[in-house]
Design an enzyme around this catalytic site. Structure first.
Site, PDB file in Angstrom:
ATOM      1  N   GLY A 224      72.082  42.329 -11.638  1.00  0.00           N
ATOM      2  CA  GLY A 224      70.645  42.134 -11.795  1.00  0.00           C
ATOM      3  C   GLY A 224      70.106  40.861 -11.188  1.00  0.00           C
ATOM      4  CD  GLU A 260      79.105  44.998 -14.387  1.00  0.00           C
ATOM      5  OE1 GLU A 260      80.318  45.251 -14.388  1.00  0.00           O
ATOM      6  OE2 GLU A 260      78.292  45.559 -15.155  1.00  0.00           O
ATOM      7  NE  ARG A 263      67.480  45.779  -6.836  1.00  0.00           N
ATOM      8  CZ  ARG A 263      66.916  46.975  -6.668  1.00  0.00           C
ATOM      9  NH1 ARG A 263      66.382  47.282  -5.499  1.00  0.00           N
ATOM     10  NH2 ARG A 263      66.863  47.851  -7.661  1.00  0.00           N
ATOM     11  CB  CYS A 338      52.755  66.999   3.219  1.00  0.00           C
ATOM     12  SG  CYS A 338      53.377  67.477   4.828  1.00  0.00           S
ATOM     13  CE1 TYR A 367      71.037  50.482  -7.476  1.00  0.00           C
ATOM     14  CE2 TYR A 367      70.562  48.275  -6.691  1.00  0.00           C
ATOM     15  CZ  TYR A 367      71.225  49.127  -7.552  1.00  0.00           C
ATOM     16  OH  TYR A 367      72.084  48.603  -8.489  1.00  0.00           O
TER      17      TYR A 367
HETATM   18  C1  LIG Z   1      73.130  48.804 -11.914  1.00  0.00           C
HETATM   19  C2  LIG Z   1      74.076  47.965 -12.660  1.00  0.00           C
HETATM   20  C3  LIG Z   1      74.599  46.807 -12.074  1.00  0.00           C
HETATM   21  C4  LIG Z   1      74.105  46.285 -10.750  1.00  0.00           C
HETATM   22  O1  LIG Z   1      72.764  45.880 -10.857  1.00  0.00           O
HETATM   23  P1  LIG Z   1      72.018  45.166  -9.607  1.00  0.00           P
HETATM   24  O2  LIG Z   1      70.623  45.031 -10.076  1.00  0.00           O
HETATM   25  O3  LIG Z   1      72.181  46.077  -8.448  1.00  0.00           O
HETATM   26  O4  LIG Z   1      72.696  43.860  -9.402  1.00  0.00           O
HETATM   27  C5  LIG Z   1      75.570  46.117 -12.770  1.00  0.00           C
HETATM   28  N1  LIG Z   1      76.003  46.537 -13.979  1.00  0.00           N
HETATM   29  C6  LIG Z   1      75.500  47.639 -14.588  1.00  0.00           C
HETATM   30  C7  LIG Z   1      76.018  48.043 -15.915  1.00  0.00           C
HETATM   31  C8  LIG Z   1      74.524  48.380 -13.946  1.00  0.00           C
HETATM   32  O5  LIG Z   1      74.010  49.451 -14.551  1.00  0.00           O
END
Ligand SMILES: *Cc1c(COP(=O)(O)O)cnc(C)c1O
Length: 408
Positions: A224, A260, A263, A338, A367
């Site tokens: 995130g 983890e 994005r 369209c 994404y």
């Molecule tokens: C989607 C997700 C991520 C990655 O999130 P990003 O916003 O792409 O960094 C990591 N852990 C979990 C559990 C997720 O659902």
């Protein structure tokens, strides 16, 4: 766009557009920066759902500690590419088949989303063991600008009160090792806001464990990390984040911290390159209609933002009529679909945009293609060009269902 990429785009014919161009050296340099910023006791997983293109994953693999996956399909994909890479399997709604598949594939960590899921795991373990993290919806305030996955009612993870039931199930089972807690609470936080959240989560997790007399060896704080689509130069401050994590870890000796991100790792390495088919005016407003659209690049529709772009002028014009153009004015860039929702960027001020010019949408590496509704209107799929400075780009098309690259 880097010169090597631009060079490649100049050699594509109109009919080879739209195309995805991936910058592999750029991706490697970016993930190296991330890695270098992180303290030693941090583990870096890449969230494969952001973009599971095999060549991107290969570029990443030597710089990450493993991959976070959210489905049986992703487990198969990652295991197929990397027989030995550590995998963490998260996500809500794991099927019995997927749990069995995860055990068969030897995943390193299972992120448990509910008591029912944990009980289901006990029925498929047999004589195997499993290392789990309990995903918890930690009671902390998540800033409202972020895409919140926790901090309020949520289908993700366990409420704190439900953790004790899980502890009893684990204690009674003997085959399940509780490694720690997992908390992916929000997407889109900048480094400072993310660090504040990490501190709250870590503090809560350590107190929780202490009250129960258990030792946590790991906390996974999810992904995130923010990506600024309004300004591609506004990159998540990894050095500040890493320094903050180092301070946090100093307060918690013996703990390993896992992150983890998805994005923020791959967004920057991808470009969606297309061409202006028409420029028209409607009630005084300029619209540029492009080849392709949000069925190839759904990100601006999904996130309701304007996708950043660069104009690559093309001076060839062979028609006897005036070339349609917009000059020094706001233009709305739309695709061929369209539907009024097929908007890639709204009211973007351009110095000059003409029919035939090319448009390179930036930040299309995460994404993007993989969340798009490719079959809508039956347009040809874009090809995928993986530009590596070492040699000629490799061009792929993807089988829509197996997502396996074929060289063309
Ligand atoms: C989607 C997700 C991520 C990655 O999130 P990003 O916003 O792409 O960094 C990591 N852990 C979990 C559990 C997720 O659902």
């Amino acid at each position: 766009m880097r010169a090597a990429l631009l060079h490649h785009v100049h050699h594509l014919t109109d009919d080879e557009l739209p195309a995805y161009i991936y910058d592999l050296p750029g991706l490697r340099a970016h993930v190296r920066t991330i890695r270098a910023a992180l303290p030693r006791r941090a583990r870096l997983l890449y969230a494969a759902k952001a973009n599971s293109d095999p060549r991107l994953l290969r570029a990443l693999t030597e710089h990450v500690d493993g991959f976070e996956v959210a489905s049986g399909g992703e487990i198969r994909h990652i295991r197929g590419l990397f027989p030995d890479a550590p995998i963490a399997f998260g996500g809500p709604g794991k099927t019995v088949g997927e749990l069995v598949q995860a055990l068969d594939a030897g995943v390193e960590r299972l992120h448990i989303e509910s008591e029912h899921e944990l009980r289901t795991l006990t029925t498929v373990l047999g004589d195997r063991t499993a290392d789990v993290l309990l995903r918890v919806n930690v009671p902390v305030a998540v800033r409202s600008v972020a895409l919140a996955m926790g901090g309020g009612p949520s289908p993700f993870g366990l409420d704190p009160a439900q953790l004790d039931h899980c502890l009893r199930i684990i204690a009674a089972d003997g085959r399940i090792r509780l490694r720690g807690l997992h908390a992916h609470l929000a997407s889109g936080l900048d480094a400072r806001a993310h660090l504040a959240l990490v501190d709250q989560v870590m503090g809560w997790a350590v107190r929780w464990a202490h009250q129960r007399g258990i030792t946590l060896s790991e906390v996974n704080i999810g992904g995130g990390m923010s990506v600024g689509y309004a300004d591609p130069g506004d990159v998540f401050d990894w050095p500040a984040f890493g320094a903050g994590l180092r301070r946090t870890l100093e307060r918690h000796p013996g703990l390993t911290l896992w992150i983890e991100p998805g994005r923020s790792v791959t967004a920057y390495c991808g470009w969606y390159v297309t061409q202006v088919l028409d420029v028209k005016f409607s009630r005084g407003e300029a619209f540029a209609v492009l080849r392709g659209g949000t069925h190839h690049l759904r990100t601006p529709a999904a996130k309701q933002h304007d996708q950043p772009f660069e104009i690559i002028p093309d001076d060839s014009w062979h028609q006897p009529w005036d070339r349609p153009e917009a000059r020094d004015e706001p233009v709305t860039l739309v695709g061929q679909l369209c539907t009024p929702k097929d908007v890639l960027a709204r009211h973007a001020t351009v110095a000059r945009l003409r029919v035939g010019d090319r448009i390179a949408f930036a930040m299309a590496g995460a994404y993007a293609w993989n969340i798009s509704h490719h079959e809508f209107l039956m347009h040809p799929h874009p090809a995928f060009h993986h530009v590596d400075d070492a040699g000629t780009p490799l061009t792929h098309t993807y089988d829509a269902h197996t997502y396996v690259g074929r060289t063309v």
